[in-house]
Write an enzyme that holds these catalytic residues in place. Sequence first.
Site, PDB file in Angstrom:
ATOM      1  N   CYS B  35       0.818  -1.215   0.000  1.00 31.59           N
ATOM      2  CA  CYS B  35       0.000   0.000   0.000  1.00 31.59           C
ATOM      3  C   CYS B  35       0.848   1.260   0.000  1.00 31.59           C
ATOM      4  O   CYS B  35       0.379   2.325  -0.390  1.00 31.59           O
ATOM      5  CB  CYS B  35      -0.897   0.048   1.221  1.00 31.59           C
ATOM      6  SG  CYS B  35      -2.106  -1.252   1.258  1.00 31.59           S
ATOM      7  N   ASP B  37       1.908   2.655   2.786  1.00 28.39           N
ATOM      8  CA  ASP B  37       1.988   3.131   4.159  1.00 28.39           C
ATOM      9  C   ASP B  37       1.428   2.090   5.121  1.00 28.39           C
ATOM     10  O   ASP B  37       0.553   1.300   4.777  1.00 28.39           O
ATOM     11  CB  ASP B  37       1.345   4.503   4.372  1.00 28.39           C
ATOM     12  CG  ASP B  37       0.033   4.680   3.637  1.00 28.39           C
ATOM     13  OD1 ASP B  37      -0.640   3.666   3.382  1.00 28.39           O
ATOM     14  OD2 ASP B  37      -0.312   5.833   3.347  1.00 28.39           O
ATOM     15  N   CYS B  62       4.855   8.424   4.296  1.00 30.02           N
ATOM     16  CA  CYS B  62       5.314   9.771   3.990  1.00 30.02           C
ATOM     17  C   CYS B  62       5.244  10.643   5.238  1.00 30.02           C
ATOM     18  O   CYS B  62       4.865  10.196   6.316  1.00 30.02           O
ATOM     19  CB  CYS B  62       4.445  10.356   2.888  1.00 30.02           C
ATOM     20  SG  CYS B  62       2.704  10.358   3.304  1.00 30.02           S
ATOM     21  N   CYS B 106      -4.014   9.280   5.463  1.00 26.29           N
ATOM     22  CA  CYS B 106      -3.037   9.065   6.544  1.00 26.29           C
ATOM     23  C   CYS B 106      -3.721   9.144   7.902  1.00 26.29           C
ATOM     24  O   CYS B 106      -3.400   8.390   8.819  1.00 26.29           O
ATOM     25  CB  CYS B 106      -1.914  10.100   6.481  1.00 26.29           C
ATOM     26  SG  CYS B 106      -0.912   9.986   4.997  1.00 26.29           S
TER      27      CYS B 106
END
Lengths: 390, 281
Positions: B35, B37, B62, B106
Amino acid sequence: MKEVYLDNNATTRCYPQVVEAMLPYFSDKYGNASSMHTFGGQNRHAIEAARHQMAELINAAYDDEIIFTSCATESNDSVLFSAAEAFPDKKHIITSAVEHPAVLEPCRLLESRGWRVDFIRVDENGRFDLEELKSLIDDKTSLVSVMWANNETGTIFPVKEIAKIAHAHGALFHTDAVQAAGKIPIDVQEVCADFLSVSAHKFHGPKGIGALYVRRGARFVPYLVGGHQEKHRRAGTENVPYIVGIGKAAELAKKRLTDGSIQKMAALRDKLEKGIVAAIADVKINGDAQNRVPNTTNISFGYIEGESILMYLNDFHICASSGSACTSGSLEPSHVLRAMKVPFEFAHGSIRFSLSDENTEADIDLVLKELPPIVERLRAISPFYKQRSL
Amino acid sequence: MWDYTDKVMDHFKNPRNVGAIENADGTGQVGSLICGDALRLTIKVNKETEIIEDAKFETFGCASAIASSSMLTEMVKGKTLEEASKITNQDIADALGSLPAEKMHCSVMGMEALDAAIRSYRQGGKPVEFEQQEEKIVCRCFNVSEEAIIKAVRLNHLKTVEDVTHFTKAGGACGRCKADIQKILDKVNGMVQAAAVQKSFNELTIVEKIKAVEKVLEEEIRPKLNMDGGSAELVDLSGNAVKIRLIGMCSGCINAQATLKNFIEKTLQEKLDKSITVEQA
């Protein structure tokens, strides 16, 4: 603090000599090159001089095989849509899976309009599959469009062989040479290219100007119509200052190919790459190390993510780019790395360093000093690094 | 370049609570290398009070993924499991100032890891992978379930497929599931509307009526008037009679009456109740 600019495949600094050559054509010699009066008409000479400089860089047989465009994207679009228009009975185009979007997207558009488009695969080192090309090409293929060098990995494609195969089946051959121009010698006659695209800002010229080589005799249908300019092949008032700029940039680029600049740049690139491999574990070089343009290295740092690395490098004014998903706003790593089947634990952590002849030993030393602790720091946070050998 | 807030940059550069708690009472995991992350959250919970006494994270991702994880650990420490379970992805994003739209997933990852960690605690501490129900996976590329999409749409009032991609990543790769996402959006947003209409306009209290009219004005009417440089405001409401003042370019426009009757009144009738009348204030 001065930028340590290692992102020259994205764009380059417009050299001061180029700017200087352009300046008179904004406010002093502003006449229209098509005008009857000397004031405007004399700018025709400046345009033709630039055309000659551009032709020299790629060794075109005739200056009038060069058409000035607004950018390489326009050059690429022009060729692809020209092929579609000029060969209505040959609705098959072949390209590669790792082209720049400026070729991929018009190809997909044609595909949606009923053209058959094949995207030739590359191997894990990014090398072009000539055998697949041979198996897919037929007498319905109007155009083969394959880049000269890849923008992400720098890998050079066997354009001469590809052109030969295309011509043997009656297809024309186009190459997007944006990342090759100024970095390696280009000879359209030796390669037998029918079309070739370049962009000035990738070889220290200004942004907003490109060129398209159209071999004399190659069937070409204009993309922009509405004027006689460029011999009716690209309408629109000539952008005299920028045409002068691309000409000057081409002249300087040709000089750099033989004056030792390229060798110096290649040595620095190699020093950077070797230094990184020596200092950091779990790294992977992406691309064909034996056959690359001399300024590019694409390195993956396993188990960490590219954007994070770039943000830390940015603190030291080190400019590079990444094929990671997060930097582009898309959610997948670059299509080039995926086509090369780079494992995901490496694909997300890829960094491209692309040099110019302006880079120095000090630039490389700075990267080699600052990068290892950055990688170490991010790996300390990563849940995967500790588990990598499990 | 992303416009990250100073808070995001601070939590990215100086992440709080990095690592893994030994013998954690709860371990939640979400995401994977594929994925791009992933987050592993470990928590230490006081069995008596159910207060989260410590939280640590490890993140692959990130800057905004690292910052969201770091902020999450700060937010949950000292909270009871009950309180912590109410933290939404928007709370995490708000605590960071904001996140770029493309990076909202995120914060969703943080919420999911927390959910998994709490479940892990309830199940005796064995690590729990945040799992999507296999039979209802909508996006195969990123393994996103219908349930996760519905939750994100409800919590964040998502309207378009692009919104859903920004928040959940669903549809962000091959794009084949975009039509399915649209169907889910239609269903959820349709249901939301249906729920509002269930109670007829006449049965609403005066405050509910004002809110309902204001909502239609904001979502349906003002955006269109704004395009011509005008707008409208609610002045009074009595029974089903609504008084509207046209402002900006709309005030004094020769088509004012048509705007009031043919557009505003018609829209309110369609959205709320057929008996609504609109007069100029």
